[in-house]
Design a protein around this motif. Structure first.
Motif, short mmCIF file in Angstrom:
data_model
loop_
_atom_site.label_atom_id
_atom_site.label_comp_id
_atom_site.label_asym_id
_atom_site.label_seq_id
_atom_site.Cartn_x
_atom_site.Cartn_y
_atom_site.Cartn_z
N GLU A 274 4.92 10.08 48.42
CA GLU A 274 4.28 10.89 47.39
C GLU A 274 3.84 12.24 47.95
N ARG A 275 3.31 12.23 49.16
CA ARG A 275 2.92 13.49 49.83
C ARG A 275 4.16 14.35 50.07
N GLN A 276 5.24 13.70 50.46
CA GLN A 276 6.49 14.46 50.69
C GLN A 276 6.96 15.15 49.41
N LEU A 277 6.89 14.43 48.29
CA LEU A 277 7.31 15.03 47.02
C LEU A 277 6.35 16.14 46.59
N ALA A 278 5.06 15.93 46.85
CA ALA A 278 4.08 16.98 46.50
C ALA A 278 4.35 18.23 47.33
N ASN A 279 4.71 18.05 48.61
CA ASN A 279 5.06 19.20 49.45
C ASN A 279 6.30 19.91 48.91
N LEU A 280 7.28 19.11 48.51
CA LEU A 280 8.52 19.69 47.97
C LEU A 280 8.21 20.49 46.70
N ALA A 281 7.40 19.90 45.82
CA ALA A 281 7.04 20.60 44.58
C ALA A 281 6.28 21.89 44.90
N ALA A 307 12.70 18.71 37.95
CA ALA A 307 14.04 18.12 38.04
C ALA A 307 14.45 17.95 39.51
N ALA A 308 14.14 18.94 40.35
CA ALA A 308 14.48 18.83 41.77
C ALA A 308 13.77 17.64 42.40
N CYS A 309 12.48 17.47 42.08
CA CYS A 309 11.72 16.34 42.65
C CYS A 309 12.31 15.02 42.16
N ALA A 310 12.62 14.95 40.86
CA ALA A 310 13.15 13.70 40.30
C ALA A 310 14.53 13.40 40.88
N ALA A 311 15.38 14.42 40.98
CA ALA A 311 16.74 14.19 41.49
C ALA A 311 16.68 13.73 42.95
N LEU A 312 15.88 14.41 43.77
CA LEU A 312 15.84 14.06 45.19
C LEU A 312 15.18 12.71 45.41
N TYR A 313 14.17 12.39 44.62
CA TYR A 313 13.56 11.05 44.71
C TYR A 313 14.62 9.98 44.45
N HIS A 314 15.41 10.17 43.39
CA HIS A 314 16.41 9.16 43.05
C HIS A 314 17.55 9.10 44.06
N LEU A 315 17.92 10.24 44.63
CA LEU A 315 18.95 10.20 45.68
C LEU A 315 18.42 9.47 46.92
N CYS A 316 17.14 9.71 47.23
CA CYS A 316 16.55 9.08 48.42
C CYS A 316 16.38 7.57 48.26
N LEU A 317 16.30 7.09 47.01
CA LEU A 317 16.19 5.64 46.81
C LEU A 317 17.37 4.92 47.45
N PHE A 318 18.53 5.60 47.46
CA PHE A 318 19.73 4.97 48.01
C PHE A 318 19.95 5.33 49.48
#
Ligand code: SF4
Length: 357
Positions: A274-281, A307-318
């Motif tokens: 979550e911190r990583q995504l907050a940094n990205l945002a 959209a960037a946060c959502a896309a990268l989160y979903h790519l990172c799931l895999f």
């Protein structure tokens, strides 16, 4: 003039031959007159080598030639630039010397970011305890450039500061990262309304929406739609749209229970997600928010951040653990191509993507 940059800026050092990717690939580096004059005086045989590595692009500009593999003709097998290795860093052209530093100037304000298309810049952002800026003011009260509306810039300054503070708040204290991003979207909608009415004066005092937006149902289909949208852009490397389509297919095939389990597994494996995504945002807001001074399009930029946060989160799931690689690829493919980015912002401006996050 106020000068700003991320607080980890000085920690950046190019990885050179140890870089997991290289910035000497895919991009056409246009040479300016100073670089051309410098290279005309290079010692032999480097001078001849440089001359052989030059080409003219479709706009008639002189640039370094790229091989069929996309690599710069002057990149040596050891991953180092021949000019830098054999003649010195001082002889790099302006573009190569500056990368991954990008500066936006507004007359009264100068902001420099480290583009996360560089894997080392992406790593610094990913591992930063928070996305924070350092600021210096030289005390000279300069006006914004011609064409930059001072009131609009002031409204963007105030609103961006509120968003960065929201994103910086400790995890859980102001809701999840997804709740924060939905607040950003709702806020951007309000701000866009002010811009559309020409009421820039109202922006600075507009508060963040006081209540949290309702949590959407946790379904994967908006993310599938987003990955397919991103896959439609003109790629630098062919494997990028292939990856996006493959992940969209894999997401579509998941049952709702499997989708929730995949997310839970990813989040439990690395509590810093979550911190990583907050940094990205924070990085994306810092880099793109103020560009609305050029075209009045703010909501599309907020939607791009989400959209960037959502896309990268979903790519990172895999691909858990490969965040640096995926962030860097996303930035190379999307952030650095102005035409593609404008088209994406335009598309997202018309798609109210609350269900996405
Ligand atoms: S991408 Fe970054 S770390 Fe890699 S060679 Fe370029 S500047 Fe250095």
């Amino acid at each position: 003039m106020i000068v700003r940059r991320p607080d980890y800026y000085m920690d950046f050092h190019c990885l050179g031959g140890s870089c997991p990717d290289t910035c000497c690939r895919d991009w056409s580096v246009v040479l300016d007159g100073d670089a051309m004059a410098d290279y005309a005086g290079a010692p032999s045989p480097l001078r001849e080598r440089i001359a052989q590595a030059l080409a003219t692009d479709e706009d008639g500009d002189v640039c370094f030639r790229l091989g069929d593999d996309g690599l710069c003709a002057l990149l040596a097998p050891d991953g180092l630039c021949t000019i830098q290795r054999d003649w010195g860093e001082a002889h790099l052209c302006g573009h190569c010397a500056a990368y991954p530093r990008f500066t936006e100037e507004y007359g009264c304000l100068s902001e420099t970011a480290l583009a996360i298309s560089c894997p080392e810049a992406a790593r610094l952002l990913l591992e930063a305890p928070r996305f924070a800026l350092i600021e210096a003011d030289d005390g000279q009260d300069q006006p914004p450039f011609d064409g930059v509306d001072p009131e609009l810039l002031h409204g963007l300054e105030q609103s961006r500061a509120q968003i960065l503070a929201l994103l910086d708040a400790g995890e859980g204290t102001k809701g999840t990262i997804w709740e924060k991003l939905r607040i950003v979207l709702a806020y951007a909608l309000d701000l866009q309304g002010c811009i559309d009415m020409g009421r820039y004066d109202r922006m600075a005092s507009l508060p963040l929406p006081p209540t949290r937006c309702p949590d959407p149902s946790r379904r994967q289909y908006p993310a599938v739609r987003l990955l397919e949208l991103l896959a439609g852009s003109d790629p630098l490397r062919r494997d990028w749209p292939e990856l996006l389509r493959e992940r969209a297919k894999q997401l579509s095939a998941l049952s709702p229970a499997d989708y929730i389990a995949l997310r839970a597994g990813y989040e439990q494996a690395d509590p810093r997600w979550e911190r990583q995504l907050a940094n990205l945002a924070g990085y994306l807001v810092f880099r793109h928010w103020h560009k609305a001074v050029n075209d009045d399009t703010l909501y599309g930029r907020a939607a791009f951040v989400c959209a960037a946060c959502a896309a990268l989160y979903h790519l990172c799931l895999f691909q858990p653990g490969e965040e640096v690689h995926l962030w860097s690829r996303f930035s190379r493919e999307i952030e650095h191509d102005e035409d593609e980015l404008d088209e994406l912002i335009w598309a997202l401006d018309r798609w109210i993507p609350f269900d996405l996050i």
